[in-house]
Design a protein around this motif. Structure first.
Motif, PDB file in Angstrom:
ATOM      1  N   UNK A 154     -44.573 -18.059 -51.956  1.00  0.00           N
ATOM      2  CA  UNK A 154     -43.696 -17.446 -50.951  1.00  0.00           C
ATOM      3  C   UNK A 154     -44.273 -16.122 -50.482  1.00  0.00           C
ATOM      4  N   UNK A 155     -44.197 -15.884 -49.172  1.00  0.00           N
ATOM      5  CA  UNK A 155     -44.564 -14.588 -48.618  1.00  0.00           C
ATOM      6  C   UNK A 155     -43.435 -14.106 -47.706  1.00  0.00           C
ATOM      7  N   UNK A 156     -43.455 -12.806 -47.451  1.00  0.00           N
ATOM      8  CA  UNK A 156     -42.473 -12.195 -46.566  1.00  0.00           C
ATOM      9  C   UNK A 156     -43.219 -11.517 -45.426  1.00  0.00           C
TER      10      UNK A 156
ATOM     11  N   UNK B 284     -41.181 -13.036 -53.242  1.00  0.00           N
ATOM     12  CA  UNK B 284     -42.442 -13.171 -52.501  1.00  0.00           C
ATOM     13  C   UNK B 284     -43.614 -12.649 -53.330  1.00  0.00           C
ATOM     14  N   UNK B 285     -44.767 -13.246 -53.109  1.00  0.00           N
ATOM     15  CA  UNK B 285     -45.980 -12.793 -53.796  1.00  0.00           C
ATOM     16  C   UNK B 285     -46.810 -11.865 -52.914  1.00  0.00           C
TER      17      UNK B 285
ATOM     18  N   UNK C  96     -52.523 -23.322 -44.886  1.00  0.00           N
ATOM     19  CA  UNK C  96     -52.071 -23.692 -46.227  1.00  0.00           C
ATOM     20  C   UNK C  96     -52.038 -22.482 -47.148  1.00  0.00           C
ATOM     21  N   UNK C  97     -51.682 -21.343 -46.602  1.00  0.00           N
ATOM     22  CA  UNK C  97     -51.725 -20.080 -47.335  1.00  0.00           C
ATOM     23  C   UNK C  97     -50.486 -19.872 -48.199  1.00  0.00           C
ATOM     24  N   UNK C  98     -49.338 -20.387 -47.744  1.00  0.00           N
ATOM     25  CA  UNK C  98     -48.087 -20.203 -48.480  1.00  0.00           C
ATOM     26  C   UNK C  98     -47.157 -21.389 -48.246  1.00  0.00           C
ATOM     27  N   UNK C  99     -46.422 -21.759 -49.284  1.00  0.00           N
ATOM     28  CA  UNK C  99     -45.451 -22.851 -49.170  1.00  0.00           C
ATOM     29  C   UNK C  99     -44.240 -22.437 -48.341  1.00  0.00           C
ATOM     30  N   UNK C 100     -43.793 -21.192 -48.515  1.00  0.00           N
ATOM     31  CA  UNK C 100     -42.577 -20.728 -47.857  1.00  0.00           C
ATOM     32  C   UNK C 100     -42.843 -19.366 -47.221  1.00  0.00           C
TER      33      UNK C 100
END
Length: 135
Positions: A4-6, A58-59, A26-30
């Motif tokens: 997850x990222x924000x 978020x990561x 394909x960098x983040x699922x959410x």
């Protein structure tokens, strides 16, 4: 791939394009979005007080600096306080439309900022960040 990222940005077109590029890479699922720093802090408050322990944080945060209501610097000043200690391992990438030398110097004062990049997000930028954060 990150879970997850924000993305924090006041421009809906920038957010839409960022989401498309991040998904294509394909960098983040959410991808969670907020339109200013205040909205982002509200999101983190929701996470902080959630009874559901399985809620992911978020990561990585992509942060715009110039936004109405609460800009990026003001967000960071709140985010690094003890109120948000449980999130202080989240890396922040500042995305700005102008790379001002004063902003670059100021960014170095925040240990959670891992990079300062120029908008828009590109596939090459995400590849660079993948290597930098060892995905």
């Amino acid at each position: 791939m990150l879970k997850q990222i924000l993305c924090i940005d006041d421009d809906p077109i920038t957010l839409m394009l960022s989401k498309k590029v991040i998904a294509k890479a394909g960098f983040s699922e959410l991808i969670i979005t907020a339109q200013n720093g205040e909205e982002a802090l509200s999101y983190f408050n929701t996470l902080k007080y959630s009874k559901d322990q399985s809620v992911e944080k978020p990561q990585l945060i992509f942060l715009d600096l110039n936004m109405p209501v609460m800009g990026g610097w003001e967000f960071l000043d709140h985010f690094i306080t003890p109120d948000y200690d449980e999130f202080n391992t989240i890396n922040v990438v500042v995305l700005s439309s102008t790379i001002n030398p004063e902003d670059l110097a100021k960014a170095k004062k925040y240990s959670i900022i891992i990079d300062f990049l120029s908008k828009p997000i590109t596939l090459q930028m995400l590849e660079y960040l993948k290597n930098k954060i060892e995905l």
